[in-house]
Each structure stands twice: as C-alpha cells, then as structure tokens.
Design a protein around this motif. Structure first.
Motif: not given
Length: 272
Positions: A159-160, A166-168
């Motif tokens: 979720d960062g 973060g998703i990347f």
C-alpha cells in the motif's frame, strides 16, 4: 591523503575496531524514531560517532553518515557511512546486518567496504578491483542467466506510495518470479549488493536511494565487473533513486523485465 590502498587499509582497521562493539549491541532496541518503520538504536549513534572521529583523525577526510549527515557528496572527497545497515534485523537479533563504508570522490564511490560481523564476513574493494572477502581476492563476475540466478529484492509495503509505489514493487516481484524462482529478501541493501559482488546472488533490485545504503555496495559490484544502473537502466550516480546491480547478462534480463512491467503499467493507464 590520496593513496587509495592506504585509505582502504585505514578503513579496514576502523571497521575491525568497531566490529566487537557491533556484535555486543545486537538486539539493541529502538532509540530514535525516524519515520514509519524506520528507527535508529543507540548503537547506530555510538558507532557513527566513533567511526567518524577515527576516520577524520586518521585521514583528514570528513564523514557523511546516516544519523548525523555531513558534507555534500557531488564534489570533493568524503567517507559515506552507515553504522548499522539492516537496523530492524539488528534490533531483532537477526544476524543479517552490517556496517557499510564507502569513499566517494566527486560523487563516485572509489572504495567500498561491507562488514558483516554476525556472519564473519568482510568485503572490501577499490575501484578497478578485485573484491576481497576476508582478505582473499574473489574472481570477477562471469556472464550469467537470470533463470539460474538468485536475486536479492528490496522490501516493500504493497500500500506504500512515494517514488516507487508498493503495488509496482509487488507486481515487479511477481514478474521476476516467472523468470527466476530464487528471490531473496534479506532486509539489508548492503548484503544484497555485497552478495551480488561476490557472485552469491546474480543480482539485486534496490528501491532505496540513500547514498549510505548504496555507495559501498555499488563500489563492490563495479569492482567485481558487474553492471550497476538505476531501475530504468541509467548509469547509477550518487543521486540515483534506485539501484539495479547484477552480473553481466543477468542485468540485461532484469532490465528487460522491468521495462516490460513499466510498459504494462503505462498501457493500463492509457486504457482507463
């Protein structure tokens, strides 16, 4: 003082002198909160003060440390110090942590040292190589293939947000798993880069941008004959926002994978 071999010897002595104190302090609790999931222990502060004083006294070269800062690094000469890399590991009693020290001239790391007292491993190199492990020279890195390589991968929160969301990172890890099922998340940039330089890892994907985390390891990988860029394939500099370090061949495959993931994200955005 400008002789790199003499400076490397002094740096080795300084880290050797601090190693026993490093080991004594394993398990030290958080003392200074620096941000979400980021803190320093009292040993971070103590070791940085001790090492900085000794390096300045013996070489006349100022130190830029993680905890107390220091001179700018784009010009001139400076030591770059991370007294405890892998602080969360260290504070938890985990052996995967170490001390990182680099000498930077005009923004370029020319010496790199990664001391891992909990593992009994000391990596050191000057520009041009070779890399030494516990005083013994290591062979230069041979070209390799991603399918045969272990890859160190940086930590993340899905979720960062921020520079590299973060998703990347999560999607990149998934893409990497299809090409190499041998990913390792050590929680220490210094270990990822030192193990890349020694050939234990075929490469490392580093999302952090701090020079004290990256400079020593970049020097080691370059000295070993590895390839070092940022995640987009641009030559790594002290101002780079990430590190992609790997053996020849492996680096090209990792970069292709990252570019494919960037293109996929761009295509998905265009479809919305």
């Amino acid at each position: 003082m400008t002789d790199l071999d003499e400076l490397l010897s002094i740096a080795r002595d300084a880290l050797d002198g601090a190693a026993s104190r490093f080991v004594e302090g394993v398990g030290a609790p958080s003392a200074v909160q620096k941000g979400r999931n980021d803190f320093a222990t009292e040993l971070d502060l103590e070791l940085e003060r001790t090492l900085s004083r000794e390096l300045l006294a013996r070489t006349g070269i100022p130190v830029h440390g993680e905890e107390f800062g220091g001179p700018q690094l784009l010009s001139g000469t400076a030591w770059v110090l991370d007294p405890i890399d892998g602080t969360f590991n260290y504070s938890s009693g985990h052996p995967l942590s170490g001390m990182l020290l680099a000498l930077v001239q005009e923004g370029v790391p020319v010496l790199g040292l990664t001391w891992l007292p909990g593992l009994g491993q000391r990596y050191a190199a000057r520009v041009g190589g070779p890399v030494y492990l516990n005083g013994q020279p290591l062979p230069r890195l041979e070209p390799g293939k991603l399918s045969n390589a272990m890859i160190g991968f940086g930590t993340f929160n899905i979720d960062g947000q921020g520079r590299i969301p973060g998703i990347f990172r999560f999607n990149l890890m998934g893409a990497l798993s299809r090409l190499s099922g041998r990913m390792r998340m050590h929680g220490s940039t210094g270990i990822d880069l030192a193990y890349t330089a020694s050939g234990v890892l075929g490469g490392a994907v580093v999302f952090g941008h701090h020079p004290w985390d990256n400079a020593a390891g970049v020097a080691l990988v370059r000295a070993a004959g590895g390839v070092v860029t940022d995640l987009r394939g641009r030559d790594w500099t002290i101002e780079s926002g990430s590190v992609l370090a790997a053996a020849p061949g492996v680096h090209e495959e990792l970069l292709d994978m990252i570019n494919d993931e960037v293109s996929r994200v761009a295509d998905s955005s265009d479809e919305r």
